[in-house]
Design a protein around this motif. Structure first.
Motif, short mmCIF file in Angstrom:
data_model
loop_
_atom_site.label_atom_id
_atom_site.label_comp_id
_atom_site.label_asym_id
_atom_site.label_seq_id
_atom_site.Cartn_x
_atom_site.Cartn_y
_atom_site.Cartn_z
N UNK A 1 0.83 -1.20 0.00
CA UNK A 1 0.00 0.00 0.00
C UNK A 1 0.87 1.25 0.00
N UNK A 2 1.86 1.30 0.86
CA UNK A 2 2.74 2.47 0.92
C UNK A 2 3.52 2.61 -0.38
N UNK A 3 3.99 1.49 -0.93
CA UNK A 3 4.73 1.54 -2.18
C UNK A 3 3.87 2.03 -3.33
N UNK B 1 0.56 -7.29 -7.15
CA UNK B 1 1.25 -6.00 -7.18
C UNK B 1 2.76 -6.20 -7.04
N UNK B 2 3.17 -7.03 -6.10
CA UNK B 2 4.59 -7.25 -5.89
C UNK B 2 5.26 -7.96 -7.06
N UNK B 3 4.56 -8.89 -7.68
CA UNK B 3 5.16 -9.70 -8.74
C UNK B 3 5.07 -9.05 -10.11
N UNK B 4 4.07 -8.22 -10.36
CA UNK B 4 3.85 -7.69 -11.70
C UNK B 4 3.98 -6.18 -11.79
N UNK B 5 3.28 -5.46 -10.94
CA UNK B 5 3.21 -4.01 -11.06
C UNK B 5 4.48 -3.35 -10.57
N UNK B 6 4.95 -3.70 -9.40
CA UNK B 6 6.14 -3.06 -8.83
C UNK B 6 7.36 -3.23 -9.72
N UNK B 7 7.65 -4.42 -10.26
CA UNK B 7 8.79 -4.52 -11.17
C UNK B 7 8.63 -3.69 -12.44
N UNK B 8 7.41 -3.61 -12.96
CA UNK B 8 7.17 -2.78 -14.15
C UNK B 8 7.40 -1.31 -13.85
N UNK C 1 -6.66 3.15 -8.64
CA UNK C 1 -7.21 1.79 -8.59
C UNK C 1 -6.36 0.89 -7.70
N UNK C 2 -5.05 0.91 -7.91
CA UNK C 2 -4.18 0.07 -7.08
C UNK C 2 -4.18 0.54 -5.63
N UNK C 3 -4.21 1.84 -5.41
CA UNK C 3 -4.22 2.35 -4.04
C UNK C 3 -5.50 1.94 -3.31
N UNK C 4 -6.62 1.97 -4.00
CA UNK C 4 -7.89 1.56 -3.39
C UNK C 4 -7.89 0.07 -3.11
#
Length: 96
Positions: free
Chosen positions: A26-28, A81-88, A47-50
């Motif tokens: 969430x913080x990230x 989020x950790x596996x797909x969004x954050x690395x992107x 969307x991701x934050x919600x």
């Protein structure tokens, strides 16, 4: 120590680890700009934050432990989020 004591101790550890994962995601998600999400081709920042904020709220406010259905859904979202969004998102920044 009984089996039930070991089980409750294990579930407490699992719940605390999942809480830490949800707080981190969430913080990230709040640290990246909205343009970064668009450039990475992912869902928008709101969307991701919600999604991740609701997951954190469900973990903290709803009883049922880490294996309740709603908690599992939001845990999967946090791991996506950790596996797909954050690395992107991190690939968008230039490394020196």
């Amino acid at each position: 120590m009984t089996v039930f004591g070991l089980e409750s101790g294990f579930m407490l550890v699992v719940e605390l680890v999942l809480l830490a994962v949800k707080v981190f995601t969430f913080v990230n998600s709040l640290l990246w700009s909205s343009e970064s999400y668009t450039a990475a081709g992912k869902l928008t920042k709101p969307a991701w934050s919600i999604i991740l904020g609701l997951g954190l709220a469900v973990q903290v406010l709803m009883p049922g432990g880490p294996i309740s259905l709603l908690n599992l859904v939001f845990t999967i979202a946090a791991f996506v989020y950790l596996a797909d969004v954050r690395p992107a998102l991190s690939n968008l920044t230039r490394r020196r």
